[in-house]
Scaffold this motif. Structure first.
Motif, short mmCIF file in Angstrom:
data_model
loop_
_atom_site.label_atom_id
_atom_site.label_comp_id
_atom_site.label_asym_id
_atom_site.label_seq_id
_atom_site.Cartn_x
_atom_site.Cartn_y
_atom_site.Cartn_z
N PHE A 96 0.86 -1.18 0.00
CA PHE A 96 0.00 0.00 0.00
C PHE A 96 0.90 1.23 0.00
O PHE A 96 2.06 1.16 0.38
CB PHE A 96 -0.91 0.02 1.24
CG PHE A 96 -0.15 0.01 2.54
CD1 PHE A 96 0.21 1.19 3.16
CD2 PHE A 96 0.23 -1.19 3.11
CE1 PHE A 96 0.94 1.18 4.34
CE2 PHE A 96 0.97 -1.21 4.30
CZ PHE A 96 1.31 -0.02 4.91
N CYS A 101 -6.96 2.24 -1.47
CA CYS A 101 -7.47 1.03 -2.13
C CYS A 101 -7.21 -0.23 -1.32
O CYS A 101 -7.75 -1.29 -1.63
CB CYS A 101 -6.84 0.87 -3.51
SG CYS A 101 -5.09 0.35 -3.47
N THR A 102 -6.39 -0.14 -0.28
CA THR A 102 -5.92 -1.32 0.44
C THR A 102 -7.04 -2.20 0.98
O THR A 102 -6.99 -3.42 0.80
CB THR A 102 -4.93 -0.92 1.56
OG1 THR A 102 -3.88 -0.15 0.98
CG2 THR A 102 -4.36 -2.13 2.26
N GLN A 105 -8.41 -4.11 -1.91
CA GLN A 105 -7.40 -5.05 -2.41
C GLN A 105 -7.35 -6.29 -1.52
O GLN A 105 -7.31 -7.42 -2.01
CB GLN A 105 -6.01 -4.39 -2.43
CG GLN A 105 -5.87 -3.22 -3.37
CD GLN A 105 -5.55 -3.63 -4.80
OE1 GLN A 105 -5.41 -4.79 -5.13
NE2 GLN A 105 -5.45 -2.64 -5.66
N ASN A 146 -9.35 -4.42 -9.21
CA ASN A 146 -8.93 -3.53 -8.13
C ASN A 146 -7.77 -2.68 -8.60
O ASN A 146 -6.70 -3.20 -8.90
CB ASN A 146 -8.52 -4.34 -6.90
CG ASN A 146 -9.69 -5.04 -6.27
OD1 ASN A 146 -10.11 -6.09 -6.74
ND2 ASN A 146 -10.24 -4.45 -5.23
N CYS A 148 -4.93 0.37 -8.10
CA CYS A 148 -4.09 1.09 -7.13
C CYS A 148 -3.49 2.26 -7.88
O CYS A 148 -2.61 2.09 -8.72
CB CYS A 148 -3.00 0.18 -6.57
SG CYS A 148 -1.85 1.07 -5.48
N CYS A 150 -1.57 4.46 -6.78
CA CYS A 150 -0.19 4.73 -6.38
C CYS A 150 0.79 3.76 -7.02
O CYS A 150 2.00 3.98 -6.97
CB CYS A 150 -0.05 4.65 -4.86
SG CYS A 150 -1.04 5.86 -3.97
N TYR A 153 1.55 -2.30 -6.96
CA TYR A 153 1.24 -3.65 -7.42
C TYR A 153 2.31 -4.69 -7.07
O TYR A 153 1.98 -5.82 -6.76
CB TYR A 153 0.96 -3.67 -8.92
CG TYR A 153 -0.28 -2.91 -9.30
CD1 TYR A 153 -1.54 -3.34 -8.89
CD2 TYR A 153 -0.21 -1.74 -10.05
CE1 TYR A 153 -2.69 -2.64 -9.23
CE2 TYR A 153 -1.35 -1.04 -10.39
CZ TYR A 153 -2.59 -1.49 -9.98
OH TYR A 153 -3.72 -0.80 -10.31
N ILE A 156 1.71 -5.64 -3.55
CA ILE A 156 0.43 -6.37 -3.45
C ILE A 156 0.63 -7.80 -3.93
O ILE A 156 0.22 -8.75 -3.24
CB ILE A 156 -0.66 -5.64 -4.27
CG1 ILE A 156 -1.01 -4.30 -3.61
CG2 ILE A 156 -1.89 -6.52 -4.44
CD1 ILE A 156 -1.84 -3.36 -4.47
#
Length: 174
Positions: A96, A101-102, A105, A146, A148, A150, A153, A156
Motif C-alpha cells: 500500500f 485502495c488497500t 485489495q 482492483n 491502485c 499509487c 502492485y 500487493i
C-alpha cells in the motif's frame, strides 16, 4: 424498507431508502468506513466486500437486495492486535502507499485465494481444470478489478504470493 443482514458476524437491522447502496449502508448507517467509495461505478474495486463468501463491488448493489445475506468487510477480517494474514503481508511487503485502495485489495485477495484453492480458472490460467499456479500474471488477472493509483502492485503481488504459499504449506501439513 427494513433490511436485515449479518455484518462481520453481527446481525444488523436497518430501515433504508430502497435506493441506498450496500456501500452507503455500510459506511453511513453502520459506520464501517473501511470500504471506500472510489469511482462509484464498479470500476476501481475500492468498495470490495465479501457477500456470502464471494467478492462484490458494494457500490453496485442495493442494500435491500441482500436481506438475510452474510457480509464481511475489512473490519471483519482482523484486528490491530491480530491481523489477518493478508493484512500482515500487505504491511510486510509495503502493499500500500496512500492506503485508499488497500481494504478493497485485501478483500478481493481474500476471495481470490479461495477461488484459486477451489480451482476456478481465470483468463490467464493455463488450463480450465486442475490446480491453479498463482504466478504474477495469474494474480494480476485475478486482481484486475482492483486499481491502485499509487502503483503498489509489486508489493500487493508479493503479499498475495506469500499468503498463498503459506496456505499451501498449511494445507500440505494437514
Amino acid at each position: 424498507m427494513r433490511v436485515e443482514f449479518t455484518v462481520n458476524g453481527a446481525r444488523q437491522t436497518l430501515d433504508l431508502d430502497a435506493r441506498t447502496t450496500l456501500l452507503d449502508a455500510l459506511r453511513h448507517h453502520l459506520h464501517l468506513t473501511g470500504s471506500k467509495k472510489g469511482c462509484d461505478h464498479g470500476q476501481c474495486g475500492a468498495c470490495t466486500i465479501l457477500l456470502n463468501g464471494r467478492r462484490i463491488n458494494a457500490c453496485l448493489a442495493l442494500a435491500v437486495m441482500h436481506d438475510g445475506d452474510d457480509i464481511t468487510t475489512i473490519e471483519g477480517l482482523g484486528t490491530p492486535e491480530m491481523l489477518h494474514p493478508l493484512q500482515a503481508a500487505f504491511v510486510k511487503h509495503d502493499g500500500f502507499q496512500c492506503g485508499y485502495c488497500t481494504p478493497g485489495q485485501i478483500m478481493s485477495a481474500t476471495a481470490m485465494l479461495q477461488e484459486a484453492r477451489a480451482g476456478w480458472p481465470s483468463h490467464a490460467s493455463a488450463a480450465l481444470q486442475g490446480p491453479v499456479n498463482l504466478s504474477d500474471t495469474e494474480i494480476s488477472e485475478r486482481m484486475s478489478g482492483n486499481l491502485c493509483r499509487c502503483g503498489a502492485y509489486s508489493g500487493i503481488n508479493a503479499a498475495i504470493r506469500e499468503v498463498a504459499a503459506g496456505a499451501d504449506t498449511a494445507e500440505a501439513a494437514e
